[in-house]
Design an enzyme around this catalytic site. Structure first.
Site, PDB file in Angstrom:
ATOM      1  N   ARG A   2      35.227  29.923  46.875  1.00 30.35           N
ATOM      2  CA  ARG A   2      36.453  29.264  46.439  1.00 30.35           C
ATOM      3  C   ARG A   2      36.229  27.755  46.413  1.00 30.35           C
ATOM      4  O   ARG A   2      35.508  27.209  47.248  1.00 30.35           O
ATOM      5  CB  ARG A   2      37.610  29.584  47.386  1.00 30.35           C
ATOM      6  CG  ARG A   2      37.987  31.051  47.455  1.00 30.35           C
ATOM      7  CD  ARG A   2      39.126  31.258  48.448  1.00 30.35           C
ATOM      8  NE  ARG A   2      39.544  32.645  48.519  1.00 30.35           N
ATOM      9  CZ  ARG A   2      39.041  33.545  49.355  1.00 30.35           C
ATOM     10  NH1 ARG A   2      38.080  33.178  50.206  1.00 30.35           N
ATOM     11  NH2 ARG A   2      39.488  34.787  49.360  1.00 30.35           N
ATOM     12  N   LYS A  44      42.977  30.490  52.902  1.00 34.94           N
ATOM     13  CA  LYS A  44      44.141  31.366  52.965  1.00 34.94           C
ATOM     14  C   LYS A  44      43.926  32.663  53.750  1.00 34.94           C
ATOM     15  O   LYS A  44      44.889  33.247  54.244  1.00 34.94           O
ATOM     16  CB  LYS A  44      44.642  31.690  51.560  1.00 34.94           C
ATOM     17  CG  LYS A  44      43.676  32.476  50.685  1.00 34.94           C
ATOM     18  CD  LYS A  44      44.289  32.659  49.300  1.00 34.94           C
ATOM     19  CE  LYS A  44      43.358  33.451  48.394  1.00 34.94           C
ATOM     20  NZ  LYS A  44      43.943  33.592  47.045  1.00 34.94           N
ATOM     21  N   TYR A  64      38.767  49.125  60.182  1.00 34.26           N
ATOM     22  CA  TYR A  64      37.667  49.767  60.905  1.00 34.26           C
ATOM     23  C   TYR A  64      36.277  49.268  60.527  1.00 34.26           C
ATOM     24  O   TYR A  64      35.327  49.478  61.279  1.00 34.26           O
ATOM     25  CB  TYR A  64      37.738  51.285  60.703  1.00 34.26           C
ATOM     26  CG  TYR A  64      38.987  51.880  61.288  1.00 34.26           C
ATOM     27  CD1 TYR A  64      39.135  52.035  62.672  1.00 34.26           C
ATOM     28  CD2 TYR A  64      40.045  52.265  60.476  1.00 34.26           C
ATOM     29  CE1 TYR A  64      40.284  52.564  63.219  1.00 34.26           C
ATOM     30  CE2 TYR A  64      41.205  52.801  61.009  1.00 34.26           C
ATOM     31  CZ  TYR A  64      41.317  52.946  62.383  1.00 34.26           C
ATOM     32  OH  TYR A  64      42.457  53.462  62.918  1.00 34.26           O
ATOM     33  N   ARG A  95      34.035  32.112  39.629  1.00 35.65           N
ATOM     34  CA  ARG A  95      34.007  33.243  40.569  1.00 35.65           C
ATOM     35  C   ARG A  95      34.062  34.571  39.809  1.00 35.65           C
ATOM     36  O   ARG A  95      33.328  35.512  40.125  1.00 35.65           O
ATOM     37  CB  ARG A  95      35.184  33.152  41.542  1.00 35.65           C
ATOM     38  CG  ARG A  95      34.991  32.142  42.643  1.00 35.65           C
ATOM     39  CD  ARG A  95      36.291  31.791  43.353  1.00 35.65           C
ATOM     40  NE  ARG A  95      36.982  32.906  43.981  1.00 35.65           N
ATOM     41  CZ  ARG A  95      36.655  33.470  45.146  1.00 35.65           C
ATOM     42  NH1 ARG A  95      35.591  33.028  45.799  1.00 35.65           N
ATOM     43  NH2 ARG A  95      37.373  34.452  45.650  1.00 35.65           N
ATOM     44  N   HIS A 148      36.579  37.857  50.144  1.00 37.73           N
ATOM     45  CA  HIS A 148      37.773  38.694  50.193  1.00 37.73           C
ATOM     46  C   HIS A 148      37.770  39.560  51.449  1.00 37.73           C
ATOM     47  O   HIS A 148      36.701  39.929  51.957  1.00 37.73           O
ATOM     48  CB  HIS A 148      37.844  39.611  48.973  1.00 37.73           C
ATOM     49  CG  HIS A 148      38.135  38.886  47.705  1.00 37.73           C
ATOM     50  ND1 HIS A 148      37.965  39.438  46.455  1.00 37.73           N
ATOM     51  CD2 HIS A 148      38.603  37.628  47.479  1.00 37.73           C
ATOM     52  CE1 HIS A 148      38.296  38.567  45.526  1.00 37.73           C
ATOM     53  NE2 HIS A 148      38.686  37.456  46.122  1.00 37.73           N
ATOM     54  N   HIS A 194      37.735  28.406  39.166  1.00 32.85           N
ATOM     55  CA  HIS A 194      38.009  29.773  39.613  1.00 32.85           C
ATOM     56  C   HIS A 194      37.413  30.794  38.647  1.00 32.85           C
ATOM     57  O   HIS A 194      37.017  31.897  39.056  1.00 32.85           O
ATOM     58  CB  HIS A 194      39.515  29.994  39.740  1.00 32.85           C
ATOM     59  CG  HIS A 194      39.868  31.259  40.459  1.00 32.85           C
ATOM     60  ND1 HIS A 194      39.802  31.384  41.826  1.00 32.85           N
ATOM     61  CD2 HIS A 194      40.265  32.471  39.999  1.00 32.85           C
ATOM     62  CE1 HIS A 194      40.149  32.603  42.185  1.00 32.85           C
ATOM     63  NE2 HIS A 194      40.435  33.291  41.091  1.00 32.85           N
TER      64      HIS A 194
END
EC number: 2.7.7.-
Length: 402
Positions: A242, A269, A373, A341, A364, A338
């Site tokens: 980012r 974020k 998990y 990406r 992400h 962006h």
């Protein structure tokens, strides 16, 4: 002199402003009275008993307050008495509440300080920036509780960008909802107003740079722009990170001997600690850049203070303009940082990179069951596929990436 007939508008209009020899009191019902002074000034007052003593409480002046309004106020006083409350004290509290009522700017800043900053949200500067640009001036010194939906619609309609109007309504609505829940404002004036009523969502972008685009970008960076802008764009080209992550980056984030870098929790974020891989070209890019700068942050403003470069990250709009400068200068179709990406993720997918590794490369978080998990960051896989991406880029540009 006191008369006991009901107060009427006709009586008060005839008496208003006319001098008389005596003060006249006109009684209405249930304690409401109108006082006509010798100078012809008319005021309403309310008589009641509290703790066994007679009390006289001012209600308002005629004609600024109508008879209907005076009667409504009297009913409020009677309700308070029924609840065991002294109207004098309640009037004082009402006045204090009005005086202490938050302005639009105060309520927004309350949300920023008590919610955004307290919870480590990283877009605080951007929230403040867009609020100052679009809301602060038209709502200057206006109390939130004095605004109505129509006032806000006018403000949002004055914003040139329909996408920004959509965004600002959502942002202010969140802020005021928080303030209502904390009882610092009485109600949310935007409740019931939908973002689609004043604007539109941003269109989903699909821009993907092709090989020729990537080649043009790399060649342009050889002889144009500042060292900070060249470094930032090249780093994103190699990693797919980012913009804010590299824009805010500090020396301590990089473990170059291990071909890794870390985005600390709270720095973007996701608000979680993210470990990312680096290709050899990215490691060399960072090492060479660190030799050229003497600041802790890697991407700083060129503005000098006391003879030295200001050690703070460049602002988001400045970084966004790096891409604009390139596509303007090269004549390319418009693109954003962006979009880089998306380009890298799509290319890696075509090269055979597993989806879960692409997600980790992009920073992400996993979704569903895996989010709870599977905490593995696939760091070795990240490094492998970043090396694959570096080789692919070097085939496109026809030389080692440096």
């Amino acid at each position: 002199m006191c008369t006991h007939s009901m107060i009427t508008d006709t009586k008060l209009r005839k008496a208003l402003g006319k001098k008389r020899d005596d003060i006249e009191i006109i009684s209405d019902s249930h304690g409401l009275n109108a006082r006509i002074s010798q100078a012809g000034k008319i005021s309403f007052f309310y008589r009641y008993r509290w703790a066994g003593k007679a009390v006289k409480l001012n209600v308002g002046d005629y004609p600024a307050m109508s008879i209907t309004q005076a009667r409504e106020r009297r009913q409020q006083f009677r309700n308070w008495l029924t609840e065991g409350l002294d109207p004098r004290e309640q009037v004082k509290l009402d006045k204090q509440t009005r005086q202490e009522a938050m302005s639009v700017a105060e309520a927004f800043n309350y949300w920023i300080e008590r919610h955004c900053i307290a919870n480590g949200l990283v877009k605080v500067d951007y929230y403040r920036q867009v609020f100052e640009k679009h809301i602060a001036e038209p709502m200057k010194n206006v109390k939130v509780d004095n605004t109505a939906k129509m006032h806000w619609i006018n403000v949002f309609d004055s914003i040139e960008s329909r996408v920004m109007a959509h965004y600002m309504l959502s942002l202010c609505k969140r802020a005021f909802r928080f303030c209502v829940n904390r009882s610092v404002i009485a109600s949310n004036p935007l409740e019931g107003l939908l973002p689609s009523d004043v604007g539109q969502k941003p269109k989903k972008r699909t821009r993907r740079m092709d090989d020729d685009d990537l080649r043009k970008i790399y060649q342009w960076l050889k002889s144009h722009m500042s060292i900070e802008s060249v470094f930032l764009v090249k780093f994103i080209m190699l990693t797919g990170c980012r913009t804010a992550e590299i824009r805010l980056s500090e020396r301590s984030w990089f473990r170059l001997d291990d071909n890794e870098w870390v985005v600390p929790a709270g720095s973007y974020k996701t608000r979680v600690h993210i470990r990312r891989g680096l290709s050899d070209a990215a490691v060399n890019l960072v090492r060479n850049h660190l030799k050229k700068i003497n600041t802790n942050h890697l991407v700083t403003s060129q503005r000098k203070i006391d003879g030295g470069i200001k050690d703070s990250p460049v602002h988001s709009p400045v970084a966004s303009n790096y891409a604009r400068s390139i596509w303007n200068g090269t004549g390319m179709a418009e693109w954003s940082l962006h979009d880089m990406r998306r380009t890298i993720a799509t290319n890696l997918s075509e090269l055979g990179c597993p989806p879960h590794v692409i997600e980790k490369l992009l920073g992400h978080q996993m979704v569903g069951v895996m989010a709870h998990y599977n905490l593995h960051d696939y760091i070795d896989d990240q490094k492998h596929w970043l090396r694959v991406w570096q080789s692919h880029l070097e085939e496109i540009i026809g030389e080692p990436f440096s």
